[in-house]
Design a protein around this motif. Structure first.
Motif, PDB file in Angstrom:
ATOM      1  N   ALA A  46       0.842  -1.201   0.000  1.00 16.97           N
ATOM      2  CA  ALA A  46       0.000   0.000   0.000  1.00 16.97           C
ATOM      3  C   ALA A  46       0.874   1.246   0.000  1.00 16.97           C
ATOM      4  N   VAL A  47       0.666   2.113  -1.000  1.00 22.23           N
ATOM      5  CA  VAL A  47       1.466   3.329  -1.138  1.00 22.23           C
ATOM      6  C   VAL A  47       0.616   4.526  -0.714  1.00 22.23           C
ATOM      7  N   ASN A  48       1.114   5.276   0.235  1.00 21.58           N
ATOM      8  CA  ASN A  48       0.431   6.464   0.728  1.00 21.58           C
ATOM      9  C   ASN A  48       0.329   7.499  -0.395  1.00 21.58           C
ATOM     10  N   THR A  49      -0.870   8.005  -0.636  1.00 20.70           N
ATOM     11  CA  THR A  49      -1.057   8.984  -1.712  1.00 20.70           C
ATOM     12  C   THR A  49      -0.362  10.305  -1.413  1.00 20.70           C
ATOM     13  N   ARG A  50       0.070  10.517  -0.182  1.00 22.18           N
ATOM     14  CA  ARG A  50       0.802  11.743   0.150  1.00 22.18           C
ATOM     15  C   ARG A  50       2.308  11.609  -0.114  1.00 22.18           C
ATOM     16  N   TYR A  51       2.750  10.420  -0.467  1.00 21.21           N
ATOM     17  CA  TYR A  51       4.180  10.192  -0.675  1.00 21.21           C
ATOM     18  C   TYR A  51       4.690  10.979  -1.886  1.00 21.21           C
ATOM     19  N   ARG A  52       5.969  11.319  -1.796  1.00 19.97           N
ATOM     20  CA  ARG A  52       6.667  11.938  -2.914  1.00 19.97           C
ATOM     21  C   ARG A  52       7.785  11.003  -3.374  1.00 19.97           C
ATOM     22  N   SER A  53       8.628  11.463  -4.270  1.00 24.04           N
ATOM     23  CA  SER A  53       9.498  10.553  -5.024  1.00 24.04           C
ATOM     24  C   SER A  53      10.424   9.718  -4.147  1.00 24.04           C
ATOM     25  N   ALA A  54      11.085  10.309  -3.151  1.00 22.69           N
ATOM     26  CA  ALA A  54      12.023   9.543  -2.325  1.00 22.69           C
ATOM     27  C   ALA A  54      11.304   8.446  -1.553  1.00 22.69           C
ATOM     28  N   GLU A  55      10.104   8.773  -1.061  1.00 24.38           N
ATOM     29  CA  GLU A  55       9.350   7.787  -0.290  1.00 24.38           C
ATOM     30  C   GLU A  55       8.816   6.670  -1.177  1.00 24.38           C
ATOM     31  N   VAL A  56       8.341   7.025  -2.361  1.00 25.49           N
ATOM     32  CA  VAL A  56       7.868   6.008  -3.305  1.00 25.49           C
ATOM     33  C   VAL A  56       9.016   5.092  -3.712  1.00 25.49           C
ATOM     34  N   ALA A  57      10.176   5.673  -3.997  1.00 27.18           N
ATOM     35  CA  ALA A  57      11.337   4.868  -4.404  1.00 27.18           C
ATOM     36  C   ALA A  57      11.738   3.913  -3.282  1.00 27.18           C
ATOM     37  N   HIS A  58      11.737   4.391  -2.046  1.00 22.82           N
ATOM     38  CA  HIS A  58      12.102   3.544  -0.904  1.00 22.82           C
ATOM     39  C   HIS A  58      11.155   2.359  -0.787  1.00 22.82           C
ATOM     40  N   LEU A  59       9.848   2.619  -0.906  1.00 25.97           N
ATOM     41  CA  LEU A  59       8.873   1.535  -0.785  1.00 25.97           C
ATOM     42  C   LEU A  59       9.022   0.520  -1.914  1.00 25.97           C
ATOM     43  N   LEU A  60       9.178   1.000  -3.128  1.00 26.23           N
ATOM     44  CA  LEU A  60       9.307   0.091  -4.267  1.00 26.23           C
ATOM     45  C   LEU A  60      10.561  -0.769  -4.146  1.00 26.23           C
ATOM     46  N   LYS A  61      11.659  -0.164  -3.706  1.00 26.89           N
ATOM     47  CA  LYS A  61      12.903  -0.908  -3.568  1.00 26.89           C
ATOM     48  C   LYS A  61      12.799  -1.941  -2.461  1.00 26.89           C
ATOM     49  N   LEU A  62      12.254  -1.531  -1.306  1.00 22.45           N
ATOM     50  CA  LEU A  62      12.171  -2.424  -0.158  1.00 22.45           C
ATOM     51  C   LEU A  62      11.213  -3.584  -0.408  1.00 22.45           C
ATOM     52  N   SER A  63      10.109  -3.308  -1.087  1.00 20.72           N
ATOM     53  CA  SER A  63       9.102  -4.356  -1.325  1.00 20.72           C
ATOM     54  C   SER A  63       9.471  -5.263  -2.493  1.00 20.72           C
ATOM     55  N   GLY A  64      10.287  -4.763  -3.429  1.00 25.38           N
ATOM     56  CA  GLY A  64      10.572  -5.532  -4.634  1.00 25.38           C
ATOM     57  C   GLY A  64       9.373  -5.639  -5.552  1.00 25.38           C
TER      58      GLY A  64
ATOM     59  N   LEU B  14       6.672  10.276 -10.136  1.00 26.42           N
ATOM     60  CA  LEU B  14       7.396   9.110 -10.646  1.00 26.42           C
ATOM     61  C   LEU B  14       8.564   9.507 -11.546  1.00 26.42           C
ATOM     62  N   ALA B  15       8.458  10.652 -12.187  1.00 20.91           N
ATOM     63  CA  ALA B  15       9.544  11.102 -13.063  1.00 20.91           C
ATOM     64  C   ALA B  15      10.829  11.344 -12.286  1.00 20.91           C
ATOM     65  N   ASP B  16      10.704  11.593 -10.988  1.00 22.24           N
ATOM     66  CA  ASP B  16      11.882  11.819 -10.150  1.00 22.24           C
ATOM     67  C   ASP B  16      12.418  10.529  -9.531  1.00 22.24           C
ATOM     68  N   VAL B  17      11.804   9.392  -9.872  1.00 18.75           N
ATOM     69  CA  VAL B  17      12.295   8.091  -9.399  1.00 18.75           C
ATOM     70  C   VAL B  17      13.117   7.466 -10.527  1.00 18.75           C
ATOM     71  N   ALA B  18      14.397   7.294 -10.312  1.00 16.70           N
ATOM     72  CA  ALA B  18      15.261   6.706 -11.344  1.00 16.70           C
ATOM     73  C   ALA B  18      14.972   5.214 -11.469  1.00 16.70           C
ATOM     74  N   ARG B  19      15.002   4.732 -12.691  1.00 16.04           N
ATOM     75  CA  ARG B  19      14.669   3.323 -12.927  1.00 16.04           C
ATOM     76  C   ARG B  19      15.646   2.385 -12.221  1.00 16.04           C
ATOM     77  N   ASP B  20      16.921   2.776 -12.143  1.00 12.19           N
ATOM     78  CA  ASP B  20      17.882   1.885 -11.490  1.00 12.19           C
ATOM     79  C   ASP B  20      17.761   1.889  -9.969  1.00 12.19           C
ATOM     80  N   GLU B  21      16.953   2.825  -9.415  1.00 10.17           N
ATOM     81  CA  GLU B  21      16.683   2.814  -7.973  1.00 10.17           C
ATOM     82  C   GLU B  21      15.762   1.660  -7.595  1.00 10.17           C
ATOM     83  N   VAL B  22      14.907   1.276  -8.531  1.00 11.47           N
ATOM     84  CA  VAL B  22      13.890   0.254  -8.246  1.00 11.47           C
ATOM     85  C   VAL B  22      13.953  -0.818  -9.330  1.00 11.47           C
ATOM     86  N   PRO B  23      14.996  -1.621  -9.335  1.00 11.59           N
ATOM     87  CA  PRO B  23      15.228  -2.552 -10.450  1.00 11.59           C
ATOM     88  C   PRO B  23      14.155  -3.619 -10.614  1.00 11.59           C
ATOM     89  N   ALA B  24      13.416  -3.938  -9.564  1.00  9.97           N
ATOM     90  CA  ALA B  24      12.412  -5.002  -9.678  1.00  9.97           C
ATOM     91  C   ALA B  24      11.170  -4.547 -10.436  1.00  9.97           C
TER      92      ALA B  24
END
Length: 522
Positions: free
Chosen positions: A80-98, A117-127
């Motif tokens: 579950a992704v919080n709708t208030r999240y911004r790029s760093a938080e979204v990237a952290h969740l995607l990376k941690l959850s895989g 999402l444009a501020d989330v680099a693809r190599d930050e979240v390889p899965a």
């Protein structure tokens, strides 16, 4: 006891009334069950199977609920992704959850999901392999996009995965002292069993009771209340995101009996009407107190027929773990904590100084054993081990005390509690006294290290003419023990705040930093 009793599918039932109402459009239980099947087929067509993680970044909508139930059917896991999240938080969740797939809005009000999402680099979240967009064919992004069209197009029926109700199915984010949020893993068993407990403890009647769901589904407060009413077969009226005006309209026109939210949500709703008793059908409004002045709000709400009930919960043991009872005196009913909903739940208090279990009335860390307890922190066995005692109790990080009648009182977060003069003190005790002083509209109190000694510092918002520290200190000395008297009292225009899934919260860490900055400047 058959395992399928603890599946999310078992909650849907076959009651005749609508399961949900979105923007005035009713969705029956049969229609919802069909949407779950359609969504499960769509998930399978995306190559998502057992154990795969799907991130859901949506406001409250039927797709959100269908995705959770469909993931359970396929053996997948929803993050579950919080709708208030911004790029760093979204990237952290995607990376941690895989997460391999993310279902995302195009835009909602002021939130531009694509820009974030444009501020989330693809190599930050390889899965992450692709995005599925709700409401559009594509959005500008680094990943391939497909349309979430499960309700519009037909996909081959998904073969049900071998059901294991004890595997992770939902991941909540939770804050803490670590650099980024941890992921709290719940299974179908923990979710479904607690939903049934909530329905029973609140004595929900599908013919009489209904819920206004105004909290986001991405947090345990919104999700747990939603699942409890699904389990009861009662109708849920859903707001895509909280706004006071539509909430007030639904409460008035739809004979709503239950709602859950923050103190600020109920404050805003009440402010929209001058009617002496605007919501005569309301029976229970469970609230979490995040803002100063919540006791005054509760007294006003009580006089206007909006019955506020204190409660307790966390992502780890789920929201609505406990709640006050109608038979409680008002002063007890509005306190956080209350009576555990599950008869199997156990609450104890551990003295933070001695490490021993505390007796009734003594404050310490709340520890909980309950069927609603989480499986652990996803992909974080060290944090899980630290959070669970040897005999299976969750160390909550919250401070409270046992009441002696089977209920308990939540006082504050452990990080906010103050050890003053050798005693554990909740900031609210001093804040309430300050707010009773002439000229003080609101107050916040934090502890700092002052010349090697723990002292408290107060920040106050003036009601009219700024109050003088000397006058406030003199009044407090008449009312409180000496070790509770603030070393400094600073007047400010506003408190620093932050948004969370469940409401606006005071940034107490920032207040502590402000206190030290001002003391050093002196």
């Amino acid at each position: 006891m058959p395992a399928n009793r603890f599946s999310l599918q078992s909650l849907i039932g076959s009651e005749a009334g609508p399961a949900f109402v979105f923007e005035g459009i009713a969705v029956s239980r049969a229609q919802f069950a069909q949407k779950v099947e359609q969504t499960a087929a769509w998930i399978a067509a995306q190559g998502i199977g057992k154990g795969d993680v799907v991130a859901v970044w949506l406001v409250n909508r039927v797709e959100w609920i269908a995705l959770l139930f469909a993931a359970a059917r396929c053996g997948a896991v929803v993050a579950a992704v919080n709708t208030r999240y911004r790029s760093a938080e979204v990237a952290h969740l995607l990376k941690l959850s895989g997460a391999r797939l993310m279902i995302v809005e195009t835009a909602f009000r002021s939130i531009d999901f694509a820009a974030i999402l444009a501020d989330v680099a693809r190599d930050e979240v390889p899965a992450l392999q692709k995005l599925a967009v709700v409401g559009a064919d594509t959005i500008p992004a680094h990943w391939p996009c497909v349309r979430f069209d499960a309700f519009e197009n037909s996909y081959p029926a998904a073969a049900p995965a071998e059901s294991d109700v004890d595997l992770p199915v939902l991941l909540y984010t939770t804050s803490g002292t670590t650099k980024g949020p941890k992921l709290v893993a719940h299974s179908q068993r923990t979710l479904a069993a607690h939903a049934a407990v909530v329905a029973k403890a609140l004595k929900l009647d599908p013919q009489r009771h209904s819920l206004l769901a105004m909290l986001p589904f991405c947090g345990t407060f919104g999700m747990t209340s939603l699942l409890g009413f699904i389990a009861a077969g009662a109708t849920v009226h859903v707001l895509d995101a909280f706004e006071a005006a539509p909430a007030q309209k639904i409460l008035s026109e739809q004979r709503i009996t239950h709602s859950f939210g923050s103190d600020e949500m109920f404050r805003r709703i009440l402010a929209l009407t001058d009617a002496p008793r605007p919501f005569p059908h309301l029976e229970v409004c469970g609230f979490a107190a995040f803002q100063p002045g919540w006791r005054e709000l509760a007294a006003e709400a009580e006089g206007r027929g909006l019955p506020l009930f204190g409660l307790y919960g966390s992502s780890e043991v789920q929201a609505l773990f406990s709640i006050a009872r109608p038979s409680d005196a008002l002063a007890d009913r509005i306190e956080g904590g209350g009576w555990p909903m599950s008869p199997e739940a156990k609450v104890r208090i551990r003295d933070t100084e001695t490490g021993e279990l505390a007796v009734q009335g003594i404050s310490g860390e709340i520890e909980i054993s309950a069927p609603s307890r989480f499986l652990g922190y996803y992909n974080n066995p060290d944090a899980t081990r630290d959070a669970i005692t040897a005999d299976g109790f969750f160390r909550s990080g919250d401070i409270g005390r046992l009441r002696g009648d089977g209920a308990f009182v939540y006082e504050t977060r452990a990080g906010d509690a103050m050890r003053l003069g050798g005693f554990l003190v909740a900031p609210g005790e001093i804040e309430d006294e300050l707010k009773s002083c002439p000229g003080v509209a609101d107050a916040q109190v934090v502890a700092v290290d002052l010349k090697g000694q723990a002292r408290c510092v107060a920040f106050v918002i003036p009601a009219d003419i700024p109050p003088q520290q000397e006058a406030l200190t003199a009044r407090l000395r008449e009312r409180l023990a000496g070790y509770k008297i603030p070393a400094r009292i600073y007047v400010v225009d506003a408190f620093p705040v932050t948004d969370s899934a469940n409401g606006v919260k005071i940034q107490r860490a920032r207040l502590r930093a402000m206190a030290m900055e001002r003391i050093v400047a002196e």
